[in-house]
Design an enzyme around this catalytic site. Sequence first.
Site, mmCIF file in Angstrom:
data_model
loop_
_atom_site.group_PDB
_atom_site.id
_atom_site.type_symbol
_atom_site.label_atom_id
_atom_site.label_comp_id
_atom_site.label_asym_id
_atom_site.label_seq_id
_atom_site.Cartn_x
_atom_site.Cartn_y
_atom_site.Cartn_z
ATOM 1 N N HIS A 137 -6.936 1.961 1.494
ATOM 2 C CA HIS A 137 -7.958 0.941 1.283
ATOM 3 C C HIS A 137 -9.160 1.288 2.177
ATOM 4 O O HIS A 137 -9.061 2.184 3.018
ATOM 5 C CB HIS A 137 -7.439 -0.475 1.579
ATOM 6 C CG HIS A 137 -6.671 -0.604 2.869
ATOM 7 N ND1 HIS A 137 -6.129 -1.786 3.309
ATOM 8 C CD2 HIS A 137 -6.361 0.303 3.829
ATOM 9 C CE1 HIS A 137 -5.510 -1.600 4.448
ATOM 10 N NE2 HIS A 137 -5.641 -0.356 4.799
ATOM 11 N N ALA A 155 -13.996 -10.738 6.241
ATOM 12 C CA ALA A 155 -13.930 -9.445 5.558
ATOM 13 C C ALA A 155 -13.532 -9.699 4.112
ATOM 14 O O ALA A 155 -12.915 -10.718 3.807
ATOM 15 C CB ALA A 155 -12.901 -8.543 6.237
ATOM 16 N N ARG A 182 -3.461 5.846 -3.730
ATOM 17 C CA ARG A 182 -2.155 5.189 -3.689
ATOM 18 C C ARG A 182 -1.101 6.118 -4.284
ATOM 19 O O ARG A 182 -1.364 6.840 -5.245
ATOM 20 C CB ARG A 182 -2.156 3.891 -4.512
ATOM 21 C CG ARG A 182 -3.107 2.827 -4.007
ATOM 22 C CD ARG A 182 -2.586 2.065 -2.823
ATOM 23 N NE ARG A 182 -3.652 1.265 -2.226
ATOM 24 C CZ ARG A 182 -3.960 0.027 -2.601
ATOM 25 N NH1 ARG A 182 -3.270 -0.555 -3.545
ATOM 26 N NH2 ARG A 182 -4.950 -0.617 -2.009
ATOM 27 N N VAL A 220 -6.251 -10.588 7.929
ATOM 28 C CA VAL A 220 -7.107 -11.779 7.913
ATOM 29 C C VAL A 220 -6.248 -13.027 8.110
ATOM 30 O O VAL A 220 -5.053 -13.030 7.836
ATOM 31 C CB VAL A 220 -7.904 -11.911 6.596
ATOM 32 C CG1 VAL A 220 -8.973 -10.842 6.503
ATOM 33 C CG2 VAL A 220 -6.979 -11.885 5.406
ATOM 34 N N GLN A 252 -13.093 1.318 -3.766
ATOM 35 C CA GLN A 252 -13.144 -0.050 -3.258
ATOM 36 C C GLN A 252 -14.495 -0.268 -2.595
ATOM 37 O O GLN A 252 -15.168 0.685 -2.215
ATOM 38 C CB GLN A 252 -12.051 -0.291 -2.213
ATOM 39 C CG GLN A 252 -10.678 -0.559 -2.783
ATOM 40 C CD GLN A 252 -9.684 -1.005 -1.733
ATOM 41 O OE1 GLN A 252 -9.937 -0.877 -0.536
ATOM 42 N NE2 GLN A 252 -8.561 -1.516 -2.181
ATOM 43 N N TRP A 306 0.845 -1.203 0.000
ATOM 44 C CA TRP A 306 0.000 0.000 0.000
ATOM 45 C C TRP A 306 0.876 1.248 0.000
ATOM 46 O O TRP A 306 1.108 1.844 1.051
ATOM 47 C CB TRP A 306 -0.907 -0.008 1.235
ATOM 48 C CG TRP A 306 -1.854 -1.153 1.266
ATOM 49 C CD1 TRP A 306 -3.053 -1.230 0.612
ATOM 50 C CD2 TRP A 306 -1.717 -2.386 1.995
ATOM 51 N NE1 TRP A 306 -3.648 -2.439 0.884
ATOM 52 C CE2 TRP A 306 -2.856 -3.171 1.715
ATOM 53 C CE3 TRP A 306 -0.734 -2.896 2.836
ATOM 54 C CZ2 TRP A 306 -3.054 -4.433 2.271
ATOM 55 C CZ3 TRP A 306 -0.916 -4.152 3.376
ATOM 56 C CH2 TRP A 306 -2.056 -4.912 3.090
#
Lengths: 820, 350
Positions: free
Chosen positions: B181, B318, B207, B264, B221, B160
Amino acid sequence: MRVSLKWLREYVDFDLTPEELAHRLTMAGLEVGSIERVGGDWDNVLVGHIERLGPHPNADRLKLATVNTGSEELEVICGAPNVEGGQNIVLARVGATLTNPQTGSRETLKSARIRGVVSEGMICSERELGLGDDHEGILVLPGDAVPGMPLEDYLGDVILDVEVTANRPDWLSMLGVAWEVGALTGNPVRVPSLEYAEDGDSITTKDLVDLRAPEFAPRYTSALITGATVGPAPGWMQMRLKAAGVRPISNVVDITNYVMLEIGQPLHAFDRDRIAGGKLIVRRATPDEPLETLDGRQHVLSTEDLVIADENGPVGLGGIMGGENSEVSDSTTDIILESASFGFASTRRTVQRRRIEVGGKRGTEASQRFERNLPITLPPIGLRRAAKMLVELCGGTAAKGIADDWPDRQEPAVVTLTSERMTQVMGSDPGREVSERTLRSLGFEVTATDRADGEYTIDATVPYWRTDIGIADDLIEEVARIVGYDAIPVTLLPTTGEPDLPEPLTQMKDDVRDVLVQLGHRETISYPLVPMDLLQTTIPGDAPQDPLRVWNRMSPDQEYLRTTLRGSLLRTLANNERGISRESYRLFEIGQAYLPHGPRHQPEERTYVCGVMAGMRANRSWIGGSDTASDELDFFDAKGLVETLLETLGVRARYEAADDRILAHGRSAHILPETGGRPFGTIGEVHPDTLAALDIRAPRVVLYEVDLGAALQNRREVERTWQSVSRYPGVLRELSLLVDEGAPAGAVGDIIRDFPSVVRSALVDVYQGPQVPDGKKSLAFSLVWQSPTRTLTDTEVDVAETQLLDKLQREAGATLRSQA
Amino acid sequence: MSTLTDELTDVESSALAELERISDRDALEEWRVTWQGRRQGRLPKLLEQLPTLPIEDRREAGQLANRVRTALENAYEERRAVLEHASVSQRLSAEAIDVTLPGRRVPAGGLHPTTQTLREIIDAFKPMGFTVVEGPEVEWDYYNFEALNIPADHPARDQWDTLWLDIEDDDGKRPLLLRTHTSPMQVRIMEAQEPPIRVLVPGRVFRHEATDASHESVFFQVEGLAIDRGITFADLKGTLYAFARRMFGPDRRVRFRCDFFPFVEPGVDMAIDCFACKGNGCRVCSQSGWLEIMGAGMVHPKILQRVGYDPDEYTGFAFGMGPERIAMLRHGIDDIRHFYANDLNFLEQF
């Protein structure tokens, strides 16, 4: 990372096709970006041996080589500067298809007569074989290449280019990939040997290293090899390095690179004779300390940089790049080998600060690995592997023992997984056997216990090369990804009934979009980052003048966060006017303006709808359209749009003349709450100076903007009470009124609209001219009088009208035109 | 008095014959006056002679006279109707138009393709109980990174590349950034409410990235988050399957593979079979047969802990995806830079 399958087979067996293997790896998390076949197109290309080399009879610069192909001897003409008798070379026979080094195209080799001599083939360069860019000379093969062997058997390979995720530095090594393949196929992994003869004097840690900055280098191991001979690395090693995309340099340097690719641990070889005092000092740089790195760059360091130094000063930037002054050369015999842990954060920061780059990529092969947090258990393994190779391939003698400075020693982690947790996270459990076997195949040491309650517990000791395993869920992922996500069942979430309604502002944005689109307007979305000059041209006088600035902007065109959307829309209009301009533009955008809110707060993000309209009200057509100036979209088109929009949204508003820097004075209005208060929007024709500054060609552009958050505050109660429809006829009347020419018509219209028994009213004419007195204008209203309970008589209407006229006179100074 | 009956018969045939030739309303009126006019009409004139006839002839002649009168009246009405009809139809013929000429168009508006795609995505998740929530675009380092298991100097930060605001705190750090994000909203939502949670977060992200045909520095997004007791990886698969079918058609095949996102565990990359080549490999899918649609995974227990949820009690998943990529795949758009250049020639195609 480029993974040579030929090399990979040294550590693990697999009978999958490259495509199958790529698929399995990709599904398990190691994405294969491309599969490259080396040598698949090498028909009629084989290993040859130059038995004799003589001059070409008719050409000084060409030579005639007699090449042994194992079964016959062929005469081949060669002009390469590096061709010598006794070499193993690559021979292409007539019929082979090669890459033309000049054009890059593929061509079939034909028999050729050069200066009167027939050449029965060609000796190839790397470039002609598609192996690399080298076309300076022919490719010389190692001595173990057998003449007559098809080149594909000797050099053919398949390279998988894998994309390694940030959590898996072990996948930046052949062995790490081998463990993955082992787990996916169930085949065992052959771990490379670390055993070698330690024939030299014994050394202790103190002899080689003085670790003064364990905060930056938590572990530092080193070994001493004496009496080594620097020369070219063996052919097989050079071939593997090339397959991995690393250029061979010398045996010592190649061994450090080879071990880095094999085990994952970056290493560095120092020439001991060039280390003053013979001992490495690992310390922070002193302020402004100079160092020239191997790439020839001069650095001026700070105390945040870690250096490897000798008595005289730095000899390398720790974990990143060696120094010019301690480099291994052809005359080097004694080598101090470094294999250390360098902190990921400090390495990363030094790479960023010193702007270290190789081949356009940030950092070096070494620093890229350290930045990913290599395991602290790795240095001695890499060290021993490289020491073994230095002994065996360079003729060196290894000192007895290694130096291992590791102040903060850690034990390997043990992580516990239960079947209950597996089921809780995955929705199912593959069973103890599968979980246990999978973890074992990945190199975990596993103790599994079947419990009395039918569940099981697994204690897994994390293998030394893994830094990404810390909790039970990490083990769950390991099992799931190797078993395959496809094998996990699919269930649906339980139904919950209707979802909650979105926030009112979220809903309102969608409503605004729908209304505007239905009314013929086009939604745009533009960058919220804008250049300063655009903001200066479009910020209304009362908006904050210090927009938020991006510290590391990509370009001056995207430097500031917009505090108004006006510039975005006007610029979109200007851009679309270039080329074939349209007859009309109706554009809008919904987005945020960012209003600074002090250094300790997030800025306020205010949601606006902003739109521009320009051009003709109706497009030209065979039926006719608008072609006079009075048919141009103007203030009242935008106002009508805003009125319709706000009414649809249930927002009550009134309008007041506005004075706005970028709008034409006299043709712009504020939108205010009906009950008074701060304006929440603006409508106006854009000032000609603003249009000129933005190179907008349209002579008249109307702009509107509404702060939707504020509009929401002025939304009247959504419940509307039904009014019964009168069954009694209405009476249609017209009223022509005279008011001062400067008086706003809105106030007059409001009085009429709100008067009892007036059920409909409309302003149907505005007149100023010879028919009315100077300084006055006439406003003609049509209105309908109606009662819900009975039929109104003419007399009743007359009475009511008189009362209305009284009120108009009192409150708005309006008189009936006929009485004036 | 055979003369009268003869004359009546004669009047009838002459009048009717003349009527046959009449083609406009003026002539018809003239005819009516000539034959039926109250004073001077030929028929009324003849009828005046009736009383002069002998009684025995009068009845017969009277009946004949009545019949002739009715015949003329009927013929007149009939003729009038015919002429009337002919005249309307003549007028209409005169007003005939070229129906292939273009009509009067009302200017048509349109939603930006990103908005259209976002709405489709949201509509696909809505039946599964997901509510739309939005969040700030200028975000703290904490929410964008640290709270998502991406501490300072973590190698995952390379995924990122970040645009930082030019504001320094007391430690000389820059704590504010343009969110890279929509995931920071996961933490904000969990901080603000207790489970169960089912939300979608559409929004703009930024970005620090050079733009090319497949990279933009500003794009959108959609984040999804579901937290409750008993939510599993199998539910994640089921939810994304349902989404893929609604969004891309009932025949779509879906692929879940392991991928890494720090927030995650386990992590997922979800792909659908390429609809351009039906999974055989083509230019659209870079020969792989699969189109990567989104990243997903089970919410990391450390994040649940950080927001004060008990990770032994609550689990959740997610996911996140880019509407531009989906729009590009569906509409065959070859360059992401079209989206925010706002060229009407592009926008008007959607």
